[in-house]
Design a protein around this motif. Sequence first.
Motif, PDB file in Angstrom:
ATOM      1  N   GLU A 108      40.693   5.134  -0.805  1.00 56.44           N
ATOM      2  CA  GLU A 108      40.065   4.377  -1.886  1.00 56.44           C
ATOM      3  C   GLU A 108      40.904   4.413  -3.163  1.00 56.44           C
ATOM      4  O   GLU A 108      41.053   3.403  -3.845  1.00 56.44           O
ATOM      5  CB  GLU A 108      38.662   4.910  -2.155  1.00 56.44           C
ATOM      6  CG  GLU A 108      37.684   4.551  -1.049  1.00 56.44           C
ATOM      7  CD  GLU A 108      36.327   5.201  -1.228  1.00 56.44           C
ATOM      8  OE1 GLU A 108      36.183   6.086  -2.110  1.00 56.44           O
ATOM      9  OE2 GLU A 108      35.418   4.836  -0.472  1.00 56.44           O
ATOM     10  N   ARG A 109      41.465   5.579  -3.473  1.00 58.34           N
ATOM     11  CA  ARG A 109      42.290   5.675  -4.687  1.00 58.34           C
ATOM     12  C   ARG A 109      43.601   4.922  -4.529  1.00 58.34           C
ATOM     13  O   ARG A 109      44.065   4.262  -5.454  1.00 58.34           O
ATOM     14  CB  ARG A 109      42.553   7.137  -5.034  1.00 58.34           C
ATOM     15  CG  ARG A 109      41.352   7.827  -5.659  1.00 58.34           C
ATOM     16  CD  ARG A 109      41.631   9.236  -6.110  1.00 58.34           C
ATOM     17  NE  ARG A 109      41.920  10.111  -4.981  1.00 58.34           N
ATOM     18  CZ  ARG A 109      43.079  10.746  -4.802  1.00 58.34           C
ATOM     19  NH1 ARG A 109      44.040  10.653  -5.676  1.00 58.34           N
ATOM     20  NH2 ARG A 109      43.273  11.504  -3.747  1.00 58.34           N
TER      21      ARG A 109
ATOM     22  N   HIS B 106      42.676   1.156  -4.540  1.00 53.45           N
ATOM     23  CA  HIS B 106      41.704   0.790  -5.576  1.00 53.45           C
ATOM     24  C   HIS B 106      40.438   0.176  -4.981  1.00 53.45           C
ATOM     25  O   HIS B 106      39.962  -0.856  -5.432  1.00 53.45           O
ATOM     26  CB  HIS B 106      42.324  -0.188  -6.581  1.00 53.45           C
ATOM     27  CG  HIS B 106      43.630   0.281  -7.111  1.00 53.45           C
ATOM     28  ND1 HIS B 106      43.742   1.381  -7.945  1.00 53.45           N
ATOM     29  CD2 HIS B 106      44.889  -0.143  -6.895  1.00 53.45           C
ATOM     30  CE1 HIS B 106      45.013   1.564  -8.234  1.00 53.45           C
ATOM     31  NE2 HIS B 106      45.727   0.669  -7.614  1.00 53.45           N
TER      32      HIS B 106
END
Length: 99
Positions: A92-93, A96
């Motif tokens: 997810e990081r 984004h």
Amino acid sequence: MALAVMSHKALQTCALYEYSEVLRTLVSLGGHDELYNDTLLLKKINRIRSLLVADMNLYIEKEYSELSPNIKLELMLIDELQKPFNVMDAIERAWHLAP
């Protein structure tokens, strides 16, 4: 490339259960008709699916095997590369995807 191999090995060692559960969930989500109206969610699911099932393991393993023993040893001595990590948080990081 070496870090990709280390990451893959960490995934196999530390998060195999979670990895399997994410893949199982993605497969089951694909069978729900109500998702076809949510294009944003479908894009996220397809992006995660493609990241999880990317077929480059053989290539990175080959390049890693060709590294010198000294470089492999140096990589193995980096503590952060030996610790478990949260796979979904990392995905997810990196892309984004977090809400």
